[in-house]
Motif scaffolding. Structure first.
Motif, short mmCIF file in Angstrom:
data_model
loop_
_atom_site.label_atom_id
_atom_site.label_comp_id
_atom_site.label_asym_id
_atom_site.label_seq_id
_atom_site.Cartn_x
_atom_site.Cartn_y
_atom_site.Cartn_z
N LEU A 111 60.58 47.63 26.97
CA LEU A 111 61.45 47.51 25.95
C LEU A 111 61.36 48.53 25.04
CD1 LEU A 111 62.12 43.75 26.22
CD2 LEU A 111 63.46 45.49 27.48
N PRO A 112 61.23 49.94 24.95
CA PRO A 112 61.15 50.78 23.99
C PRO A 112 62.22 50.79 22.99
CG PRO A 112 61.73 52.05 25.63
CD PRO A 112 61.60 50.61 26.16
N MET A 113 61.84 50.42 21.64
CA MET A 113 62.95 50.21 20.51
C MET A 113 62.56 51.15 19.44
SD MET A 113 65.00 47.95 21.08
CE MET A 113 65.29 46.39 22.37
N ARG A 114 63.75 51.69 18.79
CA ARG A 114 63.49 52.38 17.63
C ARG A 114 63.91 51.65 16.62
NH1 ARG A 114 66.84 57.93 17.99
NH2 ARG A 114 68.42 56.14 17.24
N TYR A 115 62.93 51.75 15.44
CA TYR A 115 62.91 50.93 14.16
C TYR A 115 64.35 51.04 13.76
CZ TYR A 115 62.66 49.85 9.18
OH TYR A 115 62.59 49.37 7.96
N GLY A 122 70.09 44.98 14.34
CA GLY A 122 69.59 43.53 14.57
C GLY A 122 68.66 43.50 15.71
N THR A 123 68.08 42.45 15.83
CA THR A 123 67.03 42.23 17.03
C THR A 123 67.70 41.50 18.28
OG1 THR A 123 66.53 40.15 15.88
CG2 THR A 123 65.17 42.50 15.42
N SER A 124 69.34 41.31 18.24
CA SER A 124 69.65 40.73 19.53
C SER A 124 69.37 41.09 20.99
CB SER A 124 71.18 40.11 19.19
OG SER A 124 71.73 41.36 19.16
N ILE A 125 69.46 42.56 20.89
CA ILE A 125 69.31 43.23 22.05
C ILE A 125 67.85 42.98 22.40
CG2 ILE A 125 69.31 45.30 23.22
CD1 ILE A 125 71.82 46.17 21.66
N LEU A 126 66.96 43.00 21.40
CA LEU A 126 65.35 43.07 21.78
C LEU A 126 65.20 41.61 22.28
CD1 LEU A 126 62.44 44.07 21.78
CD2 LEU A 126 62.41 43.44 19.42
N LEU A 127 65.62 40.83 21.63
CA LEU A 127 65.32 39.32 22.18
C LEU A 127 65.94 38.93 23.27
CD1 LEU A 127 66.02 36.99 18.70
CD2 LEU A 127 63.96 37.38 20.16
N ARG A 128 67.13 39.52 23.59
CA ARG A 128 67.85 39.21 24.87
C ARG A 128 66.75 39.74 26.14
NH1 ARG A 128 72.59 42.06 24.91
NH2 ARG A 128 73.05 40.86 23.09
N GLY A 129 66.46 41.12 25.96
CA GLY A 129 65.46 41.84 27.04
C GLY A 129 64.46 40.88 27.18
N ILE A 130 63.81 40.54 26.07
CA ILE A 130 62.51 39.45 26.15
C ILE A 130 62.60 38.22 26.89
CG2 ILE A 130 60.74 38.26 24.91
CD1 ILE A 130 60.76 40.58 22.77
N GLU A 131 63.73 37.70 26.81
CA GLU A 131 64.28 36.46 27.33
C GLU A 131 64.54 36.65 28.81
OE1 GLU A 131 66.89 33.88 24.01
OE2 GLU A 131 67.91 35.34 25.26
N LYS A 137 63.96 30.96 26.90
CA LYS A 137 64.94 31.08 26.03
C LYS A 137 64.45 31.22 24.78
CE LYS A 137 69.15 30.76 23.96
NZ LYS A 137 69.64 31.85 23.77
N ALA A 138 64.72 32.50 23.74
CA ALA A 138 64.20 32.61 22.50
C ALA A 138 64.25 31.29 21.62
CB ALA A 138 64.49 33.81 21.57
N ILE A 144 70.01 39.86 11.73
CA ILE A 144 71.18 40.56 11.66
C ILE A 144 71.03 42.01 10.98
CG2 ILE A 144 73.63 40.63 10.80
CD1 ILE A 144 73.69 37.51 11.10
N GLY A 145 71.52 43.09 11.85
CA GLY A 145 71.19 44.59 11.45
C GLY A 145 71.87 44.57 10.00
N LYS A 146 71.57 45.64 9.47
CA LYS A 146 72.13 46.23 7.96
C LYS A 146 73.61 46.98 8.39
CE LYS A 146 67.85 45.79 5.68
NZ LYS A 146 66.96 46.62 4.73
N GLY A 147 73.70 47.36 9.56
CA GLY A 147 74.89 48.40 9.90
C GLY A 147 74.23 49.65 9.54
N ARG A 148 75.07 50.65 10.27
CA ARG A 148 74.90 52.20 10.00
C ARG A 148 75.13 52.50 8.60
NH1 ARG A 148 71.59 53.67 13.82
NH2 ARG A 148 72.31 53.33 15.84
N ARG A 149 74.36 52.96 7.90
CA ARG A 149 74.59 53.24 6.49
C ARG A 149 74.33 55.08 6.32
NH1 ARG A 149 70.08 50.75 3.51
NH2 ARG A 149 68.91 50.76 5.58
N ARG A 150 75.14 55.50 5.61
CA ARG A 150 74.76 56.98 5.33
C ARG A 150 73.77 57.15 4.05
NH1 ARG A 150 77.92 59.95 8.50
NH2 ARG A 150 78.23 61.84 7.05
N LEU A 151 73.02 57.63 4.40
CA LEU A 151 71.95 57.81 3.24
C LEU A 151 72.14 59.06 2.53
CD1 LEU A 151 68.82 56.69 5.26
CD2 LEU A 151 70.21 55.28 3.55
#
Length: 194
Positions: A111-115, A122-131, A137-138, A144-151
């Motif tokens: 499960l390669p993930m990008r920070y 958020g981490t729901s996709i990661l947790l689902r993949g691990i489950e 079950k986790a 919950i992610g911070k959403g896409r932000r324009r920096l």
């Protein structure tokens, strides 16, 4: 876990964990500080970006450096004992090595993930993949992610803006074929967003 190459190199430059040869402990170092004082309290400073990225990735243990962890430079994996010529060459080999885990005997899931994606989504996709891979079950809630932000232009953290020259250097010397395998691509130095 992968991190944007520009952000990763800059973070390593600002705080070069385990890399004692990649800080500036100039003649103005404050030797009056007590033994065990951090390298910054003794007057150490981060190297400039050009010196940091072009300095060979090797160094000797120093007993006057505290706060960076044990000095440890990784050598090229070909058995030659040769140091990497730059941190970006080390990064390339680390990415290739991490991606090879998918082919290890006994690997049930990879499960390669990008920070940046985890931070934004958020981490729901990661947790689902691990489950799914573990058949369990986790026992925790997803972050919950911070959403896409324009920096702001060229910012990788809330503290630093990258110089155009650094972005241009990275664009020229990073192995973008390898970076594209994990979803990273060249930036435009004059881009208005990151």
């Amino acid at each position: 876990m992968f991190r944007d190459p520009y952000a990763w190199v800059e973070a390593m430059r600002v705080l070069p964990h385990h890399s004692h040869n990649h800080i500036n402990m100039s003649q103005f170092t404050n030797h009056n500080k007590p033994k065990g004082a951090s390298w910054r309290r003794k007057g150490g400073k981060a190297l400039g970006w050009k010196e940091f990225v072009t300095k060979p990735w090797v160094g000797k243990e120093r007993d006057d450096i505290f706060g960076l962890g044990k000095n440890f430079y990784e050598m090229q994996p070909d058995g030659s004992g040769r140091a990497y010529s730059s941190i970006i060459d080390l990064r390339r080999d680390k990415i290739i090595n991490h991606l090879s885990v998918a082919d290890f005997v006994g690997t049930r899931a990879f499960l390669p993930m990008r920070y940046e994606d985890l931070n934004a989504n958020g981490t729901s996709i990661l947790l689902r993949g691990i489950e799914e891979a573990a058949g369990l079950k986790a026992n925790c809630s997803a972050f919950i992610g911070k959403g896409r932000r324009r920096l702001k232009k060229k910012k990788i953290t809330k503290h630093s803006e990258l110089p155009d020259e650094f972005i241009d250097w990275m664009n020229e010397y990073v192995d973008w074929e390898v970076e594209s395998r994990i979803g990273y691509y060249r930036r435009n130095a004059s881009a208005s967003d990151v």
